[in-house]
Enzyme design. Structure first.
Site, PDB file in Angstrom:
ATOM      1  N   HIS A  48       0.858  -1.188   0.000  1.00 33.10           N
ATOM      2  CA  HIS A  48       0.000   0.000   0.000  1.00 33.10           C
ATOM      3  C   HIS A  48       0.895   1.239   0.000  1.00 33.10           C
ATOM      4  O   HIS A  48       2.063   1.174   0.365  1.00 33.10           O
ATOM      5  CB  HIS A  48      -0.920   0.002   1.223  1.00 33.10           C
ATOM      6  CG  HIS A  48      -0.152   0.028   2.518  1.00 33.10           C
ATOM      7  ND1 HIS A  48       0.281  -1.119   3.144  1.00 33.10           N
ATOM      8  CD2 HIS A  48       0.290   1.058   3.282  1.00 33.10           C
ATOM      9  CE1 HIS A  48       0.955  -0.796   4.249  1.00 33.10           C
ATOM     10  NE2 HIS A  48       0.979   0.518   4.350  1.00 33.10           N
ATOM     11  N   HIS A 103       6.025   6.633  -1.571  1.00 36.62           N
ATOM     12  CA  HIS A 103       6.873   5.471  -1.817  1.00 36.62           C
ATOM     13  C   HIS A 103       6.161   4.225  -1.302  1.00 36.62           C
ATOM     14  O   HIS A 103       5.219   4.322  -0.518  1.00 36.62           O
ATOM     15  CB  HIS A 103       8.223   5.619  -1.097  1.00 36.62           C
ATOM     16  CG  HIS A 103       8.089   5.596   0.387  1.00 36.62           C
ATOM     17  ND1 HIS A 103       7.665   6.694   1.115  1.00 36.62           N
ATOM     18  CD2 HIS A 103       8.273   4.593   1.282  1.00 36.62           C
ATOM     19  CE1 HIS A 103       7.622   6.371   2.397  1.00 36.62           C
ATOM     20  NE2 HIS A 103       7.971   5.108   2.524  1.00 36.62           N
TER      21      HIS A 103
END
Length: 184
Positions: A41, A127
């Site tokens: 995620h 990220h």
């Protein structure tokens, strides 16, 4: 109390899984806690330990945050580390600059502030954490392996919703449970 965070679920492609496998097997001799692809995620905001009674307020804030957001696409394109070359802490896949993502993140931060969550001290750096480093025994080899993947194209991800997740920490790794979904 629940340990909560707001995120975009990533659905790893075959290319993602292949790059992940190449990196993790190349570094199998190092002490790294890898994030399973099915748990991948993009964290937008970590809320931490939160009283269950705050969830309706959080849901309202997140619904407001996505009210003007349209679906968009993320480009996952490179590999890097947080920490220094000599003391790396995290291995990540990067997200190309994306104005829709930045706007969505700002909306989330703004809507959650009246609920008691201050903006993070550091800038939002999108990220995907793929590994948390416990110890690197051969730093030159580690750097050589990571540099092979610096500019690899990994996948595109269509984003049409954000999620409020509960994170349950266990010895074998975290379990993520969707608490709420918010369509863009």
């Amino acid at each position: 109390m629940k340990r909560l965070f707001v995120a975009i679920k990533i659905h790893p492609s075959e290319k993602y899984k292949e790059v992940f496998r190449l990196i993790s097997t190349s570094l199998r001799h190092e002490r790294i806690k890898w994030v399973e692809p099915q748990n991948m995620h993009l964290t937008l905001k970590f809320l931490g330990e939160t009283d269950d009674r705050k969830i309706p307020e959080i849901n309202t804030a997140l619904q407001n945050a996505v009210a003007t957001a349209a679906p968009f696409e993320l480009k996952i394109t490179n590999t890097g580390i947080f920490g220094s070359r000599y003391d790396p802490k995290v291995i990540w896949f990067g997200i190309d600059k994306n104005l829709e993502l930045e706007k969505l993140a700002k909306n989330i931060f703004a809507e959650l502030q009246p609920c008691g969550w201050q903006p993070d001290r550091q800038n939002f750096v999108p990220h995907l954490t793929i590994g948390r480093i416990k110890e690197i025994s051969d730093k030159p080899l580690f750097q050589q392996i990571i540099s092979k993947f610096n500019s690899v194209e990994i996948q595109n991800e269509a984003v049409s919703e954000i999620m409020l997740y509960e994170s349950i920490l266990k010895r074998e790794g975290p379990t993520y449970i969707a608490v709420s979904r918010f369509k863009l």
